[in-house]
Design an enzyme around this catalytic site. Structure first.
Site, short mmCIF file in Angstrom:
data_model
loop_
_atom_site.label_atom_id
_atom_site.label_comp_id
_atom_site.label_asym_id
_atom_site.label_seq_id
_atom_site.Cartn_x
_atom_site.Cartn_y
_atom_site.Cartn_z
N SER A 222 36.88 35.46 28.15
CA SER A 222 37.93 35.56 27.50
C SER A 222 38.71 36.92 27.42
CB SER A 222 37.36 35.54 25.89
OG SER A 222 38.53 35.38 24.94
N ASP A 324 41.95 24.67 25.58
CA ASP A 324 41.77 25.87 25.02
C ASP A 324 43.17 26.25 24.55
OD1 ASP A 324 41.42 28.50 24.57
OD2 ASP A 324 40.38 28.98 26.55
N HIS A 356 38.09 26.63 24.09
CA HIS A 356 37.91 28.19 24.29
C HIS A 356 36.21 28.38 24.16
CE1 HIS A 356 38.98 32.28 25.14
NE2 HIS A 356 38.39 32.83 24.26
#
Length: 415
Positions: A222, A324, A356
């Site tokens: 991320s 995601d 995610h």
């Protein structure tokens, strides 16, 4: 303190024993006193050691809890307490509660396992710390994965990588989770510099912990994928320009893994704003709108001025779930295309329908077979036949959370 056997030897004589003369009694007392002093010096003292160890562990747990709480309140302070964030916080609390059986097991391992070396100092800033996750047995140097956690550039923390560290250590891979300053303690250049400094420390010191300095891999998740890719590209640029003060070489990184990352900030500003990471805050984190291009690896890789840096880059493998919504998978797709057009070695692996958090939390907590985990392990062990053979016969990874709780958590996840 005397041992149990010494205390038994020092019990008073029974009434049936003959009485000693005063002189003999005095000599005997002196002898026993010497025994007590010797026993006090030489005998093990397990209870005080355990007490001190428990106190130290408790203090560490308290410090970690305080820091995590402070990060949470910092995030709320910047995002505001509106209806949107009240619902997100409630969803996050429910999400965490559903996954709590797994979190507690991982937390116990993190705080009490002798194979976890916490908060090793790598720099002079308050957050310049890293955690090491070591295999149970190190008879020869092991490959090393440097991991940079996510957290929206505001709540990133090294302990977020503990589940990954636990599971990769079981496959004889040392994992180093690097902490870095978050906003507002630092802005993006501080985060990139901290990460680069952490990488340098690991490369130059990992041999002391049983790691192989010739088999080091870098991974970010991320926001951590964005930060670590910036650090990687900056290092390649510095080396190609032969700048002074280079403390590690890009050639020492055998591969880079980017997990669910965002690499073009210009494309993500409005997306993050719609999801609650408001534009003004995001611009402040990135040091102004004029810096968005500078800290966008997808854009920077296309700059002709750094074309000499491209051949220095290691193989780059990007992982992303097509479900995601925090950072859409198109971010990795476009970065992979830009890397290939620039001449870098890049590959993209998409996971159909994965969110995610699926790839980083739910799937690892589920145990068993995990495509992302298998891809990373296979790549790291690619040239080690013994390790590959051991992987082939390794038992399935254990489950941490019942399936019904994982499915409920996925439905209410705020990410």
């Amino acid at each position: 303190m005397a041992s149990l056997s010494d205390r038994r030897r020092m019990l008073p004589a029974s009434d049936a024993e003959p009485q000693l003369s005063a002189e003999t009694d005095s000599v005997s007392n002196n002898h026993r006193e010497k025994q007590r002093r010797v026993a006090g010096r030489n005998s093990p003292r397990p209870r005080p050691v355990r007490q001190r160890s428990f106190k130290r562990d408790f203090e560490r747990v308290a410090a970690e809890t305080y820091l995590i709480t402070r990060l949470t309140f910092t995030l709320l302070q910047y995002l505001g307490i509106g209806y949107r964030w009240i619902t997100k916080v409630l969803a996050l609390v429910c999400y965490a509660m559903l996954l709590m059986p797994g979190f507690l097991q991982v937390a116990y391992y993190y705080f009490f396992s002798s194979k976890v070396k916490r908060s090793i100092v790598y720099g002079d800033q308050p957050r310049n710390r890293l955690d090491l996750y070591l295999p149970s047995e190190i008879s020869e140097p092991k490959p090393v994965l440097i991991f940079v956690t996510g957290g929206a550039w505001i709540i990133g923390y090294k302990a977020w990588g503990s589940l990954l560290g636990l599971q990769l250590a079981e496959r004889d891979i040392i994992v180093a989770c690097v902490d870095y300053r978050n906003f507002p303690q630092g802005t993006i250049s501080d985060m990139v510099n901290d990460t680069s400094q952490g990488i340098s420390f690991i490369i130059n010191n990992i041999a002391n912990y049983g790691g192989d300095p010739n088999r080091i891999y870098l991974m970010g998740q991320s926001a951590g994928a964005h930060i670590s890719s910036c650090a990687l590209l900056n290092q390649a640029t510095r080396e190609s320009r032969k700048e002074d003060g280079v403390s590690w070489s890009i050639s020492q990184i055998k591969a880079y893994f980017g997990l669910s990352g965002g690499y073009n900030l210009l494309d993500l500003v409005d997306h993050f704003d719609n999801r609650g990471l408001y534009r003004s805050i995001f611009i402040s984190i990135m040091e102004g709108e004029e810096s968005l291009k500078e800290f966008s690896p997808e854009i920077k890789i296309q700059d002709p001025c750094i074309k000499d840096s491209i051949p220095l880059l290691p193989p780059i493998i990007l992982f992303h779930g097509t479900g995601d919504y925090s950072i859409p998978s198109i971010a990795s797709e476009r970065f992979a295309d830009a890397l290939k057009k620039a001449g870098a070695r890049a590959d993209l692996i998409l996971y159909d329908g994965k969110t995610h958090t699926d790839l980083f939390l739910q799937d690892p907590l589920r145990g068993g077979k995990d495509d992302l985990f298998d891809h990373v392990v296979a790549f790291v062990h690619a040239n080690d036949n013994d390790a590959l053979a051991k992987d082939a016969t390794a038992p399935p990874r254990r489950r941490f959370v019942p399936e019904i709780l994982l499915k409920l958590a996925r439905k209410i996840s705020p990410f």
